[in-house]
Design an enzyme around this catalytic site. Structure first.
Site, PDB file in Angstrom:
ATOM      1  N   ARG A   1       1.283  -1.209  -0.055  1.00 30.10           N
ATOM      2  CA  ARG A   1       0.333  -0.068   0.192  1.00 30.10           C
ATOM      3  C   ARG A   1       0.989   1.649  -0.045  1.00 30.10           C
ATOM      4  O   ARG A   1       1.542   1.634   0.877  1.00 30.10           O
ATOM      5  CB  ARG A   1      -1.071  -0.299   1.145  1.00 30.10           C
ATOM      6  CG  ARG A   1      -1.072   1.657   1.793  1.00 30.10           C
ATOM      7  CD  ARG A   1      -2.908   0.631   2.694  1.00 30.10           C
ATOM      8  NE  ARG A   1      -3.468   2.748   2.411  1.00 30.10           N
ATOM      9  CZ  ARG A   1      -3.199   3.538   3.597  1.00 30.10           C
ATOM     10  NH1 ARG A   1      -2.083   3.386   4.957  1.00 30.10           N
ATOM     11  NH2 ARG A   1      -3.516   4.441   4.036  1.00 30.10           N
TER      12      ARG A   1
ATOM     13  N   HIS B   1      -2.302  10.754   1.093  1.00 27.98           N
ATOM     14  CA  HIS B   1      -2.195  10.772   1.574  1.00 27.98           C
ATOM     15  C   HIS B   1      -1.446  12.274   2.142  1.00 27.98           C
ATOM     16  O   HIS B   1      -0.359  11.852   2.551  1.00 27.98           O
ATOM     17  CB  HIS B   1      -0.901   9.558   2.195  1.00 27.98           C
ATOM     18  CG  HIS B   1      -1.220   8.734   3.843  1.00 27.98           C
ATOM     19  ND1 HIS B   1      -1.276   7.443   3.725  1.00 27.98           N
ATOM     20  CD2 HIS B   1      -0.478   9.748   4.517  1.00 27.98           C
ATOM     21  CE1 HIS B   1      -1.004   7.366   4.784  1.00 27.98           C
ATOM     22  NE2 HIS B   1      -0.526   8.488   5.372  1.00 27.98           N
TER      23      HIS B   1
ATOM     24  N   GLU C   1      -6.888   9.076   6.409  1.00 27.16           N
ATOM     25  CA  GLU C   1      -8.070   9.130   7.427  1.00 27.16           C
ATOM     26  C   GLU C   1      -7.920  10.605   7.377  1.00 27.16           C
ATOM     27  O   GLU C   1      -7.211  12.027   7.778  1.00 27.16           O
ATOM     28  CB  GLU C   1      -6.247   9.595   8.444  1.00 27.16           C
ATOM     29  CG  GLU C   1      -6.117   8.113   8.664  1.00 27.16           C
ATOM     30  CD  GLU C   1      -4.681   7.578   9.464  1.00 27.16           C
ATOM     31  OE1 GLU C   1      -4.244   9.163  10.305  1.00 27.16           O
ATOM     32  OE2 GLU C   1      -4.061   6.641  10.204  1.00 27.16           O
TER      33      GLU C   1
ATOM     34  N   ASN D   1      -6.895   2.466   9.999  1.00 26.75           N
ATOM     35  CA  ASN D   1      -5.449   2.699  10.475  1.00 26.75           C
ATOM     36  C   ASN D   1      -5.727   2.469  12.154  1.00 26.75           C
ATOM     37  O   ASN D   1      -6.784   3.067  12.391  1.00 26.75           O
ATOM     38  CB  ASN D   1      -5.611   3.464  10.197  1.00 26.75           C
ATOM     39  CG  ASN D   1      -5.006   3.776   9.285  1.00 26.75           C
ATOM     40  OD1 ASN D   1      -5.412   3.010   7.647  1.00 26.75           O
ATOM     41  ND2 ASN D   1      -4.373   4.563   8.157  1.00 26.75           N
TER      42      ASN D   1
ATOM     43  N   TYR E   1      -3.976   1.739  15.821  1.00 20.59           N
ATOM     44  CA  TYR E   1      -2.766   1.773  16.372  1.00 20.59           C
ATOM     45  C   TYR E   1      -3.225   1.721  17.904  1.00 20.59           C
ATOM     46  O   TYR E   1      -2.242   1.251  18.696  1.00 20.59           O
ATOM     47  CB  TYR E   1      -2.510   3.409  16.340  1.00 20.59           C
ATOM     48  CG  TYR E   1      -1.542   3.034  14.936  1.00 20.59           C
ATOM     49  CD1 TYR E   1       0.014   2.720  14.931  1.00 20.59           C
ATOM     50  CD2 TYR E   1      -2.663   3.878  13.939  1.00 20.59           C
ATOM     51  CE1 TYR E   1       0.442   2.777  14.266  1.00 20.59           C
ATOM     52  CE2 TYR E   1      -1.780   4.285  12.759  1.00 20.59           C
ATOM     53  CZ  TYR E   1      -0.189   3.980  12.703  1.00 20.59           C
ATOM     54  OH  TYR E   1       0.192   3.714  11.240  1.00 20.59           O
TER      55      TYR E   1
ATOM     56  N   GLU F   1      -3.447  -0.060   7.856  1.00 19.92           N
ATOM     57  CA  GLU F   1      -2.158   0.395   8.968  1.00 19.92           C
ATOM     58  C   GLU F   1      -1.824  -0.495   9.867  1.00 19.92           C
ATOM     59  O   GLU F   1      -3.313  -0.003  10.391  1.00 19.92           O
ATOM     60  CB  GLU F   1      -1.999   1.849   8.984  1.00 19.92           C
ATOM     61  CG  GLU F   1      -1.841   2.208   7.976  1.00 19.92           C
ATOM     62  CD  GLU F   1      -1.266   3.989   8.008  1.00 19.92           C
ATOM     63  OE1 GLU F   1      -1.260   4.736   9.957  1.00 19.92           O
ATOM     64  OE2 GLU F   1      -1.565   4.701   7.211  1.00 19.92           O
TER      65      GLU F   1
HETATM   66  O1  LGS Z   1       2.752   7.587   9.961  1.00 21.64           O
HETATM   67  C1  LGS Z   1       1.573   7.599   9.951  1.00 21.64           C
HETATM   68  C2  LGS Z   1       0.938   6.889  11.841  1.00 21.64           C
HETATM   69  C3  LGS Z   1       2.242   6.511  12.721  1.00 21.64           C
HETATM   70  O2  LGS Z   1       1.223   6.262  13.838  1.00 21.64           O
HETATM   71  C4  LGS Z   1       0.936   7.288   9.410  1.00 21.64           C
HETATM   72  O3  LGS Z   1       0.828   8.188   8.240  1.00 21.64           O
HETATM   73  C5  LGS Z   1      -0.830   8.031   9.500  1.00 21.64           C
HETATM   74  O4  LGS Z   1      -1.877   7.219   8.239  1.00 21.64           O
HETATM   75  C6  LGS Z   1      -1.551   7.546  10.677  1.00 21.64           C
HETATM   76  O5  LGS Z   1      -1.971   8.023  11.223  1.00 21.64           O
HETATM   77  N1  LGS Z   1      -0.294   6.895  11.350  1.00 21.64           N
HETATM   78  C7  LGS Z   1      -0.017   6.786  12.962  1.00 21.64           C
HETATM   79  N2  LGS Z   1      -1.584   7.125  13.709  1.00 21.64           N
HETATM   80  C8  LGS Z   1      -1.830   6.354  15.218  1.00 21.64           C
HETATM   81  C9  LGS Z   1      -2.236   7.195  15.002  1.00 21.64           C
HETATM   82  C10 LGS Z   1      -2.848   7.423  16.893  1.00 21.64           C
HETATM   83  C11 LGS Z   1      -3.233   8.877  17.628  1.00 21.64           C
HETATM   84  C12 LGS Z   1      -3.155   8.358  19.475  1.00 21.64           C
HETATM   85  C13 LGS Z   1      -3.344   9.686  19.925  1.00 21.64           C
HETATM   86  C14 LGS Z   1      -3.211   9.394  21.393  1.00 21.64           C
HETATM   87  C15 LGS Z   1      -2.994  10.902  22.189  1.00 21.64           C
END
Ligand code: LGS
Length: 448
Positions: A78, A122, A167, A292, A294, A352
């Site tokens: 991807r 993106h 996202e 996606n 996490y 993701e």
């Molecule tokens: O690298 C990005 C990854 C890493 O963690 C990627 O480009 C994005 O598409 C994606 O948003 N990504 C990502 N998201 C994790 C978001 C977790 C937010 C948690 C906040 C807690 C305080």
């Protein structure tokens, strides 16, 4: 009793990246600047002043990276296309040299037997479009569909699975509400408008795809499930606001349900009503949805937290990654079951999932031991398998990320790769997590 984690026949295994995070050479061969070029080159925005000027140099090393995918047994890859490489002004003129990069990459993937999954957007909006208001300009829906058409036509028959936008929530919350990501604005009024235009652009691209494209198209959402902090009514109200603002803001209108009521409460006078016909466009049916995933959050009421009035309570009993995110795999199962219900059984793919942990800058004896990432990967794959057992139509898993890369405004300080990148030498080393993943793929999960 030991359980078997064998995944169904045809389950697609891959890894994911995004253009600005890995490619480098963002201005090469006639490309135009994107909002990330501008944002990263503005002092104070990026940790340690990092930029994507070189990143993983994938623009020049893509052949080596396709070979790496083969060593990892990947069946799919991807990636995203940089809009301003293909259309330097964002509209009109096509830059053939930029398009050729993706042409070579896609052919290289197909020759290696790796299925390309393409994300149109993106986060790297052409700067020329930002000069016209970017996601605030309602015309962006047509600009985006026109850009999509260029790719749909160019790659017809070669790319079968498309994602429109990665996202929406992060684009809007990071880019227009809190300003931590490009273009760095901080306005609830703008966020409400930008969010709506992101959704309209998605709908316009899906409609265009039905006219000129071939294959499957969907959107990629980040969903972070919200668990109760207590049984107090004010905490439950906060949980609902957080869930509406992050997860349902985009999911509900895509599913034809309009915006969640709670957003009026969250945004107050910044909220506004939108024309009826926009919602038909937004809810144009798609073929699949990307998730996606996490972490989860446990929000409690906090009147001082603008604008959602909810604050996550740290769950100290669990491990947290280098980015401070709680490790809690059962919430992935719950999210998949929830999303399956919310989408009426639409085919889902984990587009993701991954984690940042400390890894040394250089490989030692050709190895990178990353036991925490290995654990995270194993436990989240098991959680995904649990969801399949519960009847979720889960079609694939893309590890984030193929390579250590530029983690947006956190720069190179956070490593998410299953492959280590030495940013001094550009040397790639498959981490222990990557070696495990290769074995997961060759055994259909039985090694878990
Ligand atoms: O690298 C990005 C990854 C890493 O963690 C990627 O480009 C994005 O598409 C994606 O948003 N990504 C990502 N998201 C994790 C978001 C977790 C937010 C948690 C906040 C807690 C305080």
């Amino acid at each position: 009793m030991t359980r078997s984690y064998e995944f169904p026949e045809g389950f697609l295994w891959g890894a994911a990246t995004a253009a600005y995070q890995i490619e480098g050479s963002s201005m090469a061969d006639g490309a135009g600047a994107s909002i990330w070029d501008r944002f990263a080159h503005t002092p104070g925005n990026m940790k340690d002043g990092d930029t994507g000027d070189v990143a993983c140099d994938h623009y020049n090393r893509w052949r080596e990276d396709v070979a790496l995918m083969t060593r990892l047994n990947l069946q799919a890859y991807r990636f995203s296309v940089s809009w301003s490489r293909v259309m330097p002004e964002g509209r009109g003129r096509i830059n053939e040299a930029g398009l050729d990069f993706y042409d070579r990459l896609v052919d290289g993937l197909l020759e290696a037997g790796i299925e390309p999954l393409c994300t149109l957007y993106h986060w790297d909006l052409p700067a020329a479009l930002d000069d016209r208001g970017g996601w605030l300009n309602p015309d962006i829906a047509d600009w985006f569909a026109d850009y999509g058409q260029v790719l749909f036509e160019k790659f017809k028959g070669r790319i079968k699975t498309w994602g429109t936008i990665n996202e929406p929530w992060v684009i809007v919350d990071g880019g227009y509400l809190h300003g931590a990501l490009a273009p760095g604005h901080r306005s609830a009024f703008e966020a409400v408008i930008a969010g709506h235009n992101v959704l309209r652009a998605h709908g316009a691209a899906v409609r265009r795809f039905r006219e000129v494209g071939e294959g499957r198209i969907g959107i990629v959402l980040n969903i972070e499930p919200k668990y109760p902090a207590s049984d107090k009514p004010e905490d439950e109200a906060a949980r609902k606001r957080a869930e509406a603002q992050m997860n349902r803001w985009f999911l509900d209108p895509l599913m034809g349900r309009g915006y969640p009521e709670e957003l009026k409460d969250v945004y107050g006078r910044a909220w506004r009503e939108f024309p009826r016909e926009d919602f038909d466009l937004i809810a144009t049916p798609t073929d699949w949805m990307g998730l996606n995933w996490y972490t989860r959050a446990v929000p409690e009421n906090d009147p001082s937290a603008w604008p959602v009035r909810a604050k996550p309570v740290k769950q100290v009993q669990h491990a947290h990654t280098e980015t401070g995110w709680e490790v809690y795999p059962p919430a992935l199962t719950d999210t998949l079951v929830w999303l399956h219900e919310q989408t009426g059984g639409l085919p889902l793919m984990i587009t993701e999932n991954g984690s940042a942990w400390y890894d040394p800058p250089h490989a030692i004896d050709g190895r990178i031991h990353d036991p925490m990432r290995v654990e995270y990967l194993k436990n989240h794959l098991k959680a995904a398998h649990d969801a399949i057992n519960k009847g979720v139509n889960l079609t694939g898993y893309m590890a984030w990320s193929l390579l250590d890369n530029l983690e947006w405004s956190l720069g190179f300080s956070k490593r998410f790769g299953i492959t280590h990148v030495n940013f001094q030498t550009q040397e790639r080393t498959i981490k222990d997590s990557g070696l495990l993943y290769a074995e997961v793929i060759s055994t259909h999960g039985k090694v878990l």
